[in-house]
Structure formats: C-alpha cells, structure tokens
Design a protein around this motif. Structure first.
Motif, PDB file in Angstrom:
ATOM      1  N   LEU A 197     -17.165 -37.271  15.079  1.00 38.66           N
ATOM      2  CA  LEU A 197     -16.318 -36.737  16.277  1.00 38.66           C
ATOM      3  C   LEU A 197     -16.567 -35.201  16.771  1.00 38.66           C
ATOM      4  CD1 LEU A 197     -13.179 -38.932  16.118  1.00 38.66           C
ATOM      5  CD2 LEU A 197     -15.437 -39.450  17.573  1.00 38.66           C
ATOM      6  N   ASP A 198     -16.420 -34.894  17.842  1.00 32.74           N
ATOM      7  CA  ASP A 198     -16.488 -33.441  18.088  1.00 32.74           C
ATOM      8  C   ASP A 198     -15.057 -32.996  18.295  1.00 32.74           C
ATOM      9  OD1 ASP A 198     -15.563 -34.237  20.398  1.00 32.74           O
ATOM     10  OD2 ASP A 198     -17.413 -33.741  21.714  1.00 32.74           O
ATOM     11  N   ARG A 199     -14.797 -31.815  18.589  1.00 32.50           N
ATOM     12  CA  ARG A 199     -13.489 -31.166  18.548  1.00 32.50           C
ATOM     13  C   ARG A 199     -12.454 -31.802  19.631  1.00 32.50           C
ATOM     14  NH1 ARG A 199     -16.602 -26.563  17.441  1.00 32.50           N
ATOM     15  NH2 ARG A 199     -15.790 -25.558  15.340  1.00 32.50           N
ATOM     16  N   GLU A 200     -13.051 -32.447  20.530  1.00 31.27           N
ATOM     17  CA  GLU A 200     -12.321 -33.119  21.679  1.00 31.27           C
ATOM     18  C   GLU A 200     -12.215 -34.493  21.277  1.00 31.27           C
ATOM     19  OE1 GLU A 200     -14.690 -30.475  22.660  1.00 31.27           O
ATOM     20  OE2 GLU A 200     -12.970 -29.424  22.403  1.00 31.27           O
ATOM     21  N   GLY A 201     -12.774 -34.994  19.929  1.00 31.10           N
ATOM     22  CA  GLY A 201     -12.625 -36.360  19.856  1.00 31.10           C
ATOM     23  C   GLY A 201     -13.367 -37.259  20.289  1.00 31.10           C
ATOM     24  N   THR A 230     -13.022 -25.927  -1.383  1.00 26.54           N
ATOM     25  CA  THR A 230     -12.475 -26.498  -0.044  1.00 26.54           C
ATOM     26  C   THR A 230     -13.812 -26.616   1.138  1.00 26.54           C
ATOM     27  OG1 THR A 230     -10.324 -26.072  -0.549  1.00 26.54           O
ATOM     28  CG2 THR A 230     -10.876 -26.729   1.792  1.00 26.54           C
ATOM     29  N   ASN A 231     -14.070 -27.490   1.581  1.00 26.00           N
ATOM     30  CA  ASN A 231     -14.897 -27.814   2.663  1.00 26.00           C
ATOM     31  C   ASN A 231     -14.648 -28.943   3.659  1.00 26.00           C
ATOM     32  OD1 ASN A 231     -17.460 -26.668   3.990  1.00 26.00           O
ATOM     33  ND2 ASN A 231     -18.242 -28.791   3.434  1.00 26.00           N
ATOM     34  N   HIS A 232     -14.557 -28.662   4.831  1.00 29.61           N
ATOM     35  CA  HIS A 232     -14.569 -29.664   5.896  1.00 29.61           C
ATOM     36  C   HIS A 232     -15.848 -29.845   7.143  1.00 29.61           C
ATOM     37  CE1 HIS A 232     -10.269 -29.051   4.581  1.00 29.61           C
ATOM     38  NE2 HIS A 232     -10.158 -30.262   5.107  1.00 29.61           N
ATOM     39  N   GLU A 233     -16.079 -30.655   7.384  1.00 27.63           N
ATOM     40  CA  GLU A 233     -17.173 -30.859   8.392  1.00 27.63           C
ATOM     41  C   GLU A 233     -16.419 -29.850   9.697  1.00 27.63           C
ATOM     42  OE1 GLU A 233     -20.013 -30.829  11.283  1.00 27.63           O
ATOM     43  OE2 GLU A 233     -19.848 -31.809   9.228  1.00 27.63           O
ATOM     44  N   GLU A 234     -17.344 -28.935  10.024  1.00 28.91           N
ATOM     45  CA  GLU A 234     -16.456 -27.856  10.875  1.00 28.91           C
ATOM     46  C   GLU A 234     -16.236 -28.272  12.446  1.00 28.91           C
ATOM     47  OE1 GLU A 234     -17.694 -23.830  11.144  1.00 28.91           O
ATOM     48  OE2 GLU A 234     -18.543 -24.014   8.987  1.00 28.91           O
ATOM     49  N   VAL A 235     -17.164 -29.299  12.879  1.00 24.47           N
ATOM     50  CA  VAL A 235     -16.981 -29.737  14.217  1.00 24.47           C
ATOM     51  C   VAL A 235     -16.455 -30.876  14.203  1.00 24.47           C
ATOM     52  CG1 VAL A 235     -17.922 -30.275  16.189  1.00 24.47           C
ATOM     53  CG2 VAL A 235     -19.205 -28.245  15.010  1.00 24.47           C
ATOM     54  N   THR A 268      -5.309 -37.123   8.626  1.00 23.52           N
ATOM     55  CA  THR A 268      -6.484 -36.991   7.569  1.00 23.52           C
ATOM     56  C   THR A 268      -7.772 -36.487   8.475  1.00 23.52           C
ATOM     57  OG1 THR A 268      -6.742 -39.416   8.192  1.00 23.52           O
ATOM     58  CG2 THR A 268      -5.849 -38.969   6.104  1.00 23.52           C
ATOM     59  N   PRO A 269      -8.406 -35.527   7.646  1.00 23.43           N
ATOM     60  CA  PRO A 269      -9.505 -34.952   8.422  1.00 23.43           C
ATOM     61  C   PRO A 269     -10.764 -36.416   8.118  1.00 23.43           C
ATOM     62  CG  PRO A 269      -9.466 -33.775   6.479  1.00 23.43           C
ATOM     63  CD  PRO A 269      -7.998 -34.903   6.697  1.00 23.43           C
ATOM     64  N   GLU A 270     -12.067 -35.943   8.380  1.00 21.55           N
ATOM     65  CA  GLU A 270     -13.102 -36.885   8.149  1.00 21.55           C
ATOM     66  C   GLU A 270     -13.238 -37.140   6.486  1.00 21.55           C
ATOM     67  OE1 GLU A 270     -16.704 -35.984   9.364  1.00 21.55           O
ATOM     68  OE2 GLU A 270     -16.274 -36.103  11.604  1.00 21.55           O
TER      69      GLU A 270
END
Length: 548
Positions: A162-166, A460-465, A536-538
């Motif tokens: 999903l993008d930043r706006e979902g 630490t890492n997250h999918e940025e978008v 929760t994030p991705e």
C-alpha cells in the motif's frame, strides 16, 4: 470490498515469542498424546522468529523444564549459568555501595538461572514447534481482529504493497483471513490487538491500570581480561533521581560479551527527561565503565515492559480466545523476569484449549483457563510479589526496597497488606514549566552514543512507501497541546528518534520518522494526551535483532 484468501485452523497463535511458542508446543504435545490431529498456526510480524525479541535476559528454567524436560540434549541455547550476583546502590556518577545479600529481596538471586539471548531461545523453540508439525509464519503481521457474534473468530494479516495514503501499489497483496476455533494473542507488551481486546471485552474492569517500564539493552564485546562469565550485576539509584525509578543491569554472557542496560519506569513526571540519555550517561559510572572501556558496542535495542504485576492482570479469557504472556502482563517484576511466566501462561492456555476441544460440542468458552491459572505456580508467584511494584511507586526505591526485602525474604510475600497503584503512567507527567530542565552531556562515541547510530545497530528497516503505522487521533495535538504544555516529550521519550519538532517558514511542525521505529511501544504508552496509536506496519518491518 477486498477479497481475501481464507485459511482455517484449529488454533491461531499471534506472536512467536516465549508465550506463543510454548502454547503451540504444548498443544501439539497434548494432541499427539491423545492421537488427535490439530492444525496450529503461529504468525510472527518479525522477518524471522527472534527478530523482534528483546529481553535482559537472565532466564529461569522452571517452565522450560516442564515443557521440554530434555532441553539440554535437544540443544537449547542455554550455555552460561549464573555464578555470581552483585547488587549496587548508585549514589551519584562516581560512587556506589555494594548491597549485602541479606539486605536484598531473595527474588533478585539467580542461583541456577542462565544468561541467554531470548531471541536465540525463541529460534530454538520455533524449531521444536516445527518438528511437531506446527506451521510458523514469520513476516506476517496480525493487522486486525475477526469478531462475529461477539466472538473472536481469528485475525486478518496485514496488506502488503500500500502507498502512504493506503492505496494499492503495483506490488499490492491483500492480507489473509486466518480463522480458527480458538485464537491466542501473545504479541508481547502493549500488543495492539491485545489492547483492542481488553477494551472490546472489558477485560480490565476489575484490574488496576497496567504500568510500564522502558528497557534498554546493548551488547558489548569486551577485553577478555575484564570478562567474568556468569556474573550478574543489578543496580538501583543514579542516574535515576527524584520520582523516577527503575534499575540498571550488566550480565557477563559467553564469548567475552556483556549485556548492559537500564529500565526506566514510565510513570516519571518530568517531561524534560530522556530515558535514552539517562542510559547513555549511566555507562560512564565506574562500575560499568571499568568493564566496557576499550570494548565495542555491537547491538542496541529498546522495548517497553509490562510491570504492573498481579493487580494489573486483566481477565485473560474471552469468547473464542485467550490473552497470554506480556500481552496480559504476566511479568514478575520482583524477579525482573517475564520469560518463564510467559511460557507457563502459554502452557496453561494450551491446557484450556485441549480441555475445550475434548468436549462433545466444543464452545467458544475458555473460562477453564481462569481455574487452571489460579491453581498454578504462576498464580502463586505473581500473588507473592503483588505489592512489589506498587510499594516502589509509593515509597521510592530505598524505603520500598526495604519493605520488599522484609516481605519477600521473611514472609514469602504474605504480609497482610495490599498496595495498589491506581495512577496512569501517562497522567503522571507534569507541565514542563513546573519541572527542571535537564542538560545531558554530548555522547563521546566510546561509551555513549546518539540515537541514530544506535538505531543503525538494531538493523531496523521498513518499506518506506506505506501508511504510517504511528497514527495520530488529532494531528493538531502535538503542537497545540503537547508542545505548549509539555515541550512535546515524544522527542525525548522515544528511544529511536522517531519524533521531532521541525520549523518550516516560522511554523512548528511535528515530524514522524516512522522508518526509525524499533517497535518499543513507548509512544503508545507515555504520550500525555494519549494521541498516538501504534499499529502494525507491513510484515518484516522493524528491528532485526540477531542475538538479543
């Protein structure tokens, strides 16, 4: 409406920590004994089992001895037995007094315990679970609950892509519905689904508010001449002063490594306080400096812990499921240990589920868990230490510590008094104008460090978008309320530099650097306006602790 794939199980367990994995193993063991087939699934939001596990950890084997009595021959990663306990009262940045053993609660003594990496213990437990036919799915976050007819029917895993706006990107993959006869929640402290369940089913209506601490941990490779394998050091006092309580620790593990850390209770009142910086200056005390100097810091992490104890336990059963381990708050703060208690709660959950499945017409009722819990050593242990935390909060570390020593050492926790702490940790914060500012020394890059270099060591890492997983109920509150009244403490209580106040064309802005988040949950707990909700994030996002 999103079409989701559905998978059916007998039991879905959320979280591959000590509680969740112990529950899964006990379920499979019992099913084998009864020659019964059970489909058991464990979902874990970390990239692998153990990636999000952070604990001290001095490990008591009581629950493991029951669950897997042959753990030594099975190769459990318990290699360093405690050989010595040292307890200090830190008076200031230079001086400390060694406390004689007769003057400390016996719960602090660690004879027979092991210094371990709980991440590695959980990796090993996952191997035992898989060998019993249990499905373990790392990299899948439990995003939301399935509740139908006032009964929990399972969970929905998080959408990917999903993008930043979902909105869906080209890589979009919808989450799955994992449905089960029974769902067990073992997310760890301040689990976001556990929090919803407590509210939905009013599980805490007879409990005092939960209390929390923020625990820091670093692993150091030190000079072999300074290494004392098996030595456990605990301390109270400086750098925490006034109404700020907590404690420090240093454990000499194997391979010339030491684990060093600080727990800061999150009921502190001064919004200028930075728990991270308190930890950094703590390491300059001679007790720690003499061991760490010349060494190399190789890992960093932080995590909130639920320390309210017996009085803060919610009801742990509800229609269709159970809340266990640190998701419920089973940590015994009198011992500063929660792994053996989490494991036992998971085993009791398995027993309740097996008992329910054995009925001719199984229902969603798991109320037998309450009786199993009350007749267990877990209940006895938590009851005996029921006053430990409230007394520290009420009387402070010294007087409270004296009471606890008397209660634990001479009366086994049976003094006929009950102390309860009905305050809320976030509500203890005072306006910034009423508190002294705190000037912290700059990190020297040898013993003390900044937040960003520390977060780097957490991998630490997250999918940025993707949608921000740190959600504000009201976007105006950080500036209009928290900054104006409390000098926005999020920029200090967060141990990962997620929150900052920036200025754009003369206007203050609240910035959320979600990519830095190490999933400690402190913001969800300590925000004075209760405006931040952690979700929760991705899946796979967050820290990747290799050996914590």
């Amino acid at each position: 409406m999103v079409e989701r794939e559905t998978m059916e199980f007998d039991v879905v367990i959320v979280g591959a920590g000590p509680a969740g994995l112990s529950c899964a193993i006990r379920l499979a063991q019992q099913a084998q004994q009864k020659e019964q087939e059970l489909m058991i699934c464990v979902v874990e939001k970390g990239s692998e089992v153990g990636a999000h596990i952070l604990s001290g950890a001095v490990f008591e084997t009581k629950a493991l001895d029951e669950l897997l009595p042959e753990w030594k021959t099975l190769g459990a990663p318990l290699n360093t037995q405690v050989t010595e306990d040292e307890i200090y009262l830190f008076k200031n940045e230079e001086n400390a007094t060694s406390i004689p053993h007769f003057a400390i609660p016996k719960t602090f003594k660690n004879d027979g315990n092991y210094i371990v990496s709980m991440g590695n213990v959980c990796r090993w437990l996952a191997e035992q679970a898989e060998s019993l036919g249990i499905e373990v799915f790392p990299g899948f976050s439990a995003h939301s609950l399935i509740i139908e007819d006032n009964q929990v029917k399972g969970i929905v895993t998080g959408d990917m892509g999903l993008d930043r706006e979902g909105q869906p990107k080209d890589s979009y993959m919808p989450g799955m519905e994992l449905r089960a006869k029974y769902t067990v929640f073992a997310e760890g402290c301040r689990g976001h689904l556990g929090k919803q369940l407590i509210k939905e089913f009013e599980l805490d209506k007879d409990a005092t508010p939960q209390h929390y601490g923020l625990g820091f941990k670093e692993i150091w490779q030190i000079d072999p001449s300074k290494h004392k394998e098996g030595t456990v050091v605990h301390g109270t006092g400086w750098p925490l002063t006034g109404d700020t309580t907590g404690g420090s620790f240093m454990y000499h593990a194997e391979n010339n490594q030491v684990v060093v850390g600080l727990i800061v209770d999150l009921n502190y009142s001064n919004p200028h306080l930075s728990p991270f910086d308190e930890f950094q200056r703590m390491k300059h005390h001679p007790v720690f400096k003499e061991t760490l100097e010349g060494g190399e810091r190789i890992a960093y992490g932080a995590r909130a812990i639920a320390k309210g104890g017996f009085h803060s336990l919610p009801k742990m059963h509800f229609p269709g499921g159970l809340l266990i381990g640190c998701d419920a708050g089973t940590l015994n703060f009198a011992k500063i240990k929660g792994n053996h208690t989490a494991m036992k709660s998971g085993m009791l959950a398995a027993d309740a589920i097996i008992e329910a499945l054995a009925q001719e017409n199984p229902t969603d009722d798991l109320s037998s868990f309450a009786e199993l819990f009350k007749s267990s050593w877990l209940y006895d242990e938590l009851y005996q230490s029921r006053n430990f935390g409230p007394v520290i909060h009420k009387f402070g570390s010294i007087l409270g510590g004296a009471y606890n020593t008397l209660d634990q050492n001479f009366f086994n926790g049976s003094l006929p008094f009950t102390f309860k702490d009905t305050s809320l940790d976030h509500a203890c914060m005072k306006p910034a104008s009423e508190c002294d500012t705190i000037s912290y020394p700059k990190p020297d890059g040898k013993l003390s460090f900044d937040k960003l270099s520390s977060v780097f060591l957490s991998n630490t890492n997250h999918e940025e978008v993707q949608p921000c997983h740190l959600q504000l109920k009201d976007i105006a509150i950080p500036i209009n309320v928290n900054l104006a009244k409390f000098d926005e403490p999020a920029q200090r209580y967060c141990p990962a530099g997620v929150y900052e106040i920036a200025e754009n064309e003369g206007e203050k802005q609240f910035v959320i650097n979600a990519q830095n988040c190490i999933h400690c949950k402190t913001c969800d707990i300590k925000d004075p306006s209760q405006n931040i909700t952690w979700v929760t994030p991705e899946g796979t996002g967050g820290p990747n602790y290799p050996n914590m």
